[in-house]
Motif scaffolding. Sequence first.
Motif, PDB file in Angstrom:
ATOM      1  N   PHE A  18      -5.666   9.724  -9.363  1.00 26.30           N
ATOM      2  CA  PHE A  18      -4.858  10.874  -8.787  1.00 26.30           C
ATOM      3  C   PHE A  18      -5.723  12.063  -7.877  1.00 26.30           C
ATOM      4  O   PHE A  18      -5.274  12.300  -6.970  1.00 26.30           O
ATOM      5  CB  PHE A  18      -4.678  11.803  -9.815  1.00 26.30           C
ATOM      6  CG  PHE A  18      -3.588  12.962  -9.499  1.00 26.30           C
ATOM      7  CD1 PHE A  18      -2.286  13.243  -9.213  1.00 26.30           C
ATOM      8  CD2 PHE A  18      -4.224  14.140  -9.602  1.00 26.30           C
ATOM      9  CE1 PHE A  18      -1.938  14.148  -8.888  1.00 26.30           C
ATOM     10  CE2 PHE A  18      -3.844  15.507  -9.201  1.00 26.30           C
ATOM     11  CZ  PHE A  18      -2.601  15.474  -8.284  1.00 26.30           C
ATOM     12  N   PHE A  28       0.017   5.247  -7.117  1.00 24.87           N
ATOM     13  CA  PHE A  28      -0.960   5.641  -6.659  1.00 24.87           C
ATOM     14  C   PHE A  28      -1.348   5.085  -5.616  1.00 24.87           C
ATOM     15  O   PHE A  28      -2.396   5.968  -4.493  1.00 24.87           O
ATOM     16  CB  PHE A  28      -2.348   5.324  -7.798  1.00 24.87           C
ATOM     17  CG  PHE A  28      -1.837   6.072  -9.007  1.00 24.87           C
ATOM     18  CD1 PHE A  28      -2.327   7.806  -9.232  1.00 24.87           C
ATOM     19  CD2 PHE A  28      -1.745   5.902 -10.615  1.00 24.87           C
ATOM     20  CE1 PHE A  28      -2.090   7.950 -10.309  1.00 24.87           C
ATOM     21  CE2 PHE A  28      -1.924   6.112 -11.814  1.00 24.87           C
ATOM     22  CZ  PHE A  28      -1.557   7.301 -11.446  1.00 24.87           C
ATOM     23  N   LYS A  29      -0.904   4.156  -5.495  1.00 24.21           N
ATOM     24  CA  LYS A  29      -1.635   2.807  -3.917  1.00 24.21           C
ATOM     25  C   LYS A  29      -0.372   3.683  -3.072  1.00 24.21           C
ATOM     26  O   LYS A  29      -0.549   4.035  -1.841  1.00 24.21           O
ATOM     27  CB  LYS A  29      -0.399   1.387  -4.339  1.00 24.21           C
ATOM     28  CG  LYS A  29      -0.800   0.435  -3.105  1.00 24.21           C
ATOM     29  CD  LYS A  29      -0.003  -0.201  -3.568  1.00 24.21           C
ATOM     30  CE  LYS A  29      -0.352  -1.278  -1.881  1.00 24.21           C
ATOM     31  NZ  LYS A  29       0.256  -2.635  -2.557  1.00 24.21           N
ATOM     32  N   ARG A  30       0.962   3.988  -3.370  1.00 23.09           N
ATOM     33  CA  ARG A  30       1.794   4.979  -2.416  1.00 23.09           C
ATOM     34  C   ARG A  30       1.974   6.579  -2.415  1.00 23.09           C
ATOM     35  O   ARG A  30       2.673   7.034  -1.252  1.00 23.09           O
ATOM     36  CB  ARG A  30       3.112   3.857  -2.531  1.00 23.09           C
ATOM     37  CG  ARG A  30       3.040   2.713  -2.218  1.00 23.09           C
ATOM     38  CD  ARG A  30       4.588   2.202  -2.664  1.00 23.09           C
ATOM     39  NE  ARG A  30       4.466   0.684  -2.537  1.00 23.09           N
ATOM     40  CZ  ARG A  30       4.153  -0.145  -3.787  1.00 23.09           C
ATOM     41  NH1 ARG A  30       3.701   0.631  -4.395  1.00 23.09           N
ATOM     42  NH2 ARG A  30       4.638  -1.958  -3.323  1.00 23.09           N
ATOM     43  N   ARG A  31       0.969   6.832  -3.131  1.00 17.88           N
ATOM     44  CA  ARG A  31       0.662   8.080  -3.155  1.00 17.88           C
ATOM     45  C   ARG A  31       2.272   8.756  -3.874  1.00 17.88           C
ATOM     46  O   ARG A  31       2.599   9.941  -2.856  1.00 17.88           O
ATOM     47  CB  ARG A  31      -0.211   9.099  -2.309  1.00 17.88           C
ATOM     48  CG  ARG A  31      -1.506   8.602  -2.310  1.00 17.88           C
ATOM     49  CD  ARG A  31      -1.890   8.194  -3.017  1.00 17.88           C
ATOM     50  NE  ARG A  31      -3.023   9.688  -3.141  1.00 17.88           N
ATOM     51  CZ  ARG A  31      -3.296  10.222  -4.003  1.00 17.88           C
ATOM     52  NH1 ARG A  31      -4.217   8.984  -5.399  1.00 17.88           N
ATOM     53  NH2 ARG A  31      -3.691  10.969  -5.143  1.00 17.88           N
ATOM     54  N   CYS A  39       5.945  13.506  -3.211  1.00 16.79           N
ATOM     55  CA  CYS A  39       5.079  13.422  -2.632  1.00 16.79           C
ATOM     56  C   CYS A  39       4.005  14.232  -3.938  1.00 16.79           C
ATOM     57  O   CYS A  39       3.437  14.709  -4.363  1.00 16.79           O
ATOM     58  CB  CYS A  39       4.642  13.434  -1.500  1.00 16.79           C
ATOM     59  SG  CYS A  39       2.399  13.329  -0.892  1.00 16.79           S
ATOM     60  N   MET A  40       2.554  12.548  -4.263  1.00 15.41           N
ATOM     61  CA  MET A  40       1.649  13.599  -4.839  1.00 15.41           C
ATOM     62  C   MET A  40       0.776  13.894  -4.319  1.00 15.41           C
ATOM     63  O   MET A  40      -0.282  15.250  -5.259  1.00 15.41           O
ATOM     64  CB  MET A  40       0.598  11.821  -5.948  1.00 15.41           C
ATOM     65  CG  MET A  40      -0.112  11.932  -6.866  1.00 15.41           C
ATOM     66  SD  MET A  40      -0.709   9.637  -7.179  1.00 15.41           S
ATOM     67  CE  MET A  40       0.562   8.753  -7.614  1.00 15.41           C
ATOM     68  N   ASP A  41       0.537  13.939  -2.815  1.00 10.04           N
ATOM     69  CA  ASP A  41      -0.416  14.964  -2.579  1.00 10.04           C
ATOM     70  C   ASP A  41       0.078  16.553  -2.063  1.00 10.04           C
ATOM     71  O   ASP A  41      -0.443  16.845  -2.511  1.00 10.04           O
ATOM     72  CB  ASP A  41      -1.015  14.346  -1.754  1.00 10.04           C
ATOM     73  CG  ASP A  41      -1.854  13.492  -1.950  1.00 10.04           C
ATOM     74  OD1 ASP A  41      -2.435  12.829  -3.106  1.00 10.04           O
ATOM     75  OD2 ASP A  41      -1.868  11.847  -0.797  1.00 10.04           O
ATOM     76  N   LYS A  53      -7.919  10.763  -6.442  1.00  6.14           N
ATOM     77  CA  LYS A  53      -8.265   9.683  -5.188  1.00  6.14           C
ATOM     78  C   LYS A  53     -10.149   9.551  -4.841  1.00  6.14           C
ATOM     79  O   LYS A  53     -10.898   9.676  -4.105  1.00  6.14           O
ATOM     80  CB  LYS A  53      -8.173   9.852  -3.912  1.00  6.14           C
ATOM     81  CG  LYS A  53      -6.664   9.950  -3.043  1.00  6.14           C
ATOM     82  CD  LYS A  53      -5.635  10.385  -1.679  1.00  6.14           C
ATOM     83  CE  LYS A  53      -5.975  11.455  -1.693  1.00  6.14           C
ATOM     84  NZ  LYS A  53      -4.996  11.372  -0.108  1.00  6.14           N
ATOM     85  N   GLN A  78      -6.088   3.830 -11.083  1.00  6.05           N
ATOM     86  CA  GLN A  78      -5.328   4.587 -11.068  1.00  6.05           C
ATOM     87  C   GLN A  78      -5.805   5.600 -10.550  1.00  6.05           C
ATOM     88  O   GLN A  78      -6.429   6.566 -11.626  1.00  6.05           O
ATOM     89  CB  GLN A  78      -4.975   4.197 -11.990  1.00  6.05           C
ATOM     90  CG  GLN A  78      -3.831   2.728 -12.173  1.00  6.05           C
ATOM     91  CD  GLN A  78      -3.142   2.400 -13.571  1.00  6.05           C
ATOM     92  OE1 GLN A  78      -3.765   2.753 -15.033  1.00  6.05           O
ATOM     93  NE2 GLN A  78      -1.563   2.270 -12.702  1.00  6.05           N
ATOM     94  N   GLU A  93     -12.256   6.569  -2.975  1.00  5.93           N
ATOM     95  CA  GLU A  93     -11.980   7.044  -1.906  1.00  5.93           C
ATOM     96  C   GLU A  93     -13.261   7.475  -0.840  1.00  5.93           C
ATOM     97  O   GLU A  93     -14.138   7.995  -1.413  1.00  5.93           O
ATOM     98  CB  GLU A  93     -10.866   8.043  -1.345  1.00  5.93           C
ATOM     99  CG  GLU A  93     -10.308   7.195   0.356  1.00  5.93           C
ATOM    100  CD  GLU A  93      -9.453   8.380   0.113  1.00  5.93           C
ATOM    101  OE1 GLU A  93      -8.633   9.687   0.866  1.00  5.93           O
ATOM    102  OE2 GLU A  93      -7.696   8.526   0.547  1.00  5.93           O
ATOM    103  N   ARG A 139       8.143   5.698   3.679  1.00  6.38           N
ATOM    104  CA  ARG A 139       7.860   5.740   1.883  1.00  6.38           C
ATOM    105  C   ARG A 139       8.604   6.372   1.182  1.00  6.38           C
ATOM    106  O   ARG A 139       9.257   7.693   2.000  1.00  6.38           O
ATOM    107  CB  ARG A 139       6.205   6.933   2.473  1.00  6.38           C
ATOM    108  CG  ARG A 139       5.718   7.068   0.984  1.00  6.38           C
ATOM    109  CD  ARG A 139       3.917   6.675   1.793  1.00  6.38           C
ATOM    110  NE  ARG A 139       4.012   8.723   1.947  1.00  6.38           N
ATOM    111  CZ  ARG A 139       3.207   9.492   1.014  1.00  6.38           C
ATOM    112  NH1 ARG A 139       3.703   9.109  -0.101  1.00  6.38           N
ATOM    113  NH2 ARG A 139       3.891  11.196   1.480  1.00  6.38           N
TER     114      ARG A 139
END
Length: 552
Positions: free
Chosen positions: A80, A130-133, A148-150, A82, A78, A85, A202
């Motif tokens: 935020f 966190f998977k789908r952001r 959107c988290m980003d 990434k 989990q 990555e 999404r």
Amino acid sequence: MTGSVGVSKDPLVCLPPEIVLRILDFSPVSTVAALTCSSRAWHAFIDRTHRDLIYSNIFRTEHSPSTREASLYYHEVQSFSKYYENTSSWKELCKKQTLLRRNWASEAPTTTESIFTIRREPVWRFRPDFKRRFIISTSQFGGLEVTCMDTGRQLWALSRDVVRPYAHLEYDDVNGRGTAVWDRNGDSLEIWRTTKEDGGERGVFEQIAVLHHDCETRGYQLSFNTLCVVSSQGQGFVYDMLQRPPQLVTHVKMENNAVGHLYQDHDCVLYSLGTKGFHVHSKMTGEYLGAIEPWKCSSHQFHYIDHPDLDNSENSQDSLALASAVQSMRESEPTVFPPRWPSTGRSVPLSIQPGVRSFLGQDLGDIRDQQLDALQDDDWGAGKICGNLMVGVSRGGRVIIVRNWRDCLSGVLGDDRARAAEALARNAAIIQCAPHDDPRNFDLGGWLSVRNGRILVEVRDQVYILGLNADGSPATGEQAHERPSYAVSKSATARLGSAVPVSFMALYDDCVMYTYAVVGMHGDEEAEDHHGNLYSRLFLTKAVRVLSFAPS
């Protein structure tokens, strides 16, 4: 071993590689790193010949059995930021874990900040995926939004006609589908799931069911592929969320006057009964399994925290903070993203002290008696189960921490109650968070989070992050150097802190997320209505604040 091979001989020479690898299985990553620097032979053995095997074993031993290890790239984390990555090796993964753990364990951790002001409306509940952001949230004014988290941009939304004001929200991944639950008028719950897995976009959801109840629903919680619902009228409901529509599998008969807070484990559900403590029932049969009764704790289990001085906090200079908040709201984008600069000044150290807080002229014995009397009448709210650990909070400003909580359940038989009382004496601790000299009208807040040996609670104008030892006990004295405690602000200015409660907060692997009181500003087109007065155009709202602990 030392008697046969001698303490001066190198284990790489004296022992078979299988034995050396087995020993390294029990070694922390710091020891392994030190060995790689001790000689060329050790460096080659660890970082060349057996690198993946050694570091993958370290990864497994540093996590609890409940952690789901999906792959080398740690997809289930989990995060935020990434943070994991593009991790290319087990060694790099262990290095990143070590750096993240060290930052969490710092007395002045380095954090970056992101603030999501969603539709400039006060956020009520939210959950991150966190998977789908994305972040899914409800509002005090009604409606639902997926952000959107980003980028902070809207992905999808439902209007106020569909989602009522102040709707509670639950969210989890159920069988590979993002699943959201919120309540509507009439004691009914709506179940929606993401459509992307079927080729949709999404962040878009579709309704799959509406669950109706003939009693007042006070709360519900979604995890372990089950939805647990509680009523104040002595009823609980457990739904299997793997079915479409969800199927009721257990109807729980319980005591009346549940306050709405509940949480579940894989086989049981924990209900808060206010002054009656926390009651536990089986999810499969509905059977009453016992209760956690905090008033049975004794004074030797007490701890306390002195609330930190606001003058040392990040938002002590209200005028500067207000100007900064106003300036940020004047920008075209209502979201502070990407995260703001790294800083060690966003937290204030806390110290958990054993015993009860005393003041000049007060008798310590009288204070203990007063605390025990107050404990008898305290009203218990949110409770969480995390493995063998159970944590609960009260309106009187107390946090109860119970290790091996299943052993501490008081059953219906006399022998069970006596055994549970003894177990509670061994395993429980009470932390008093409210100032002892000003307990009037104090409320610890309705939210609680427990993760990775830390507890998150709301205390007045700040959010406490409390450190626990490996066995779940409060980290005090020298132990606090390994697991320090600290507080962060819950509002953009100190004046807003006590006035605006947190309506959701949670700990995650690399961040803390919670609702955050900020100052908004009406647009320039409304200037004439405010006669050109900048400050008359300000309004109070609630955003989502993310404090990331991920190292740069």
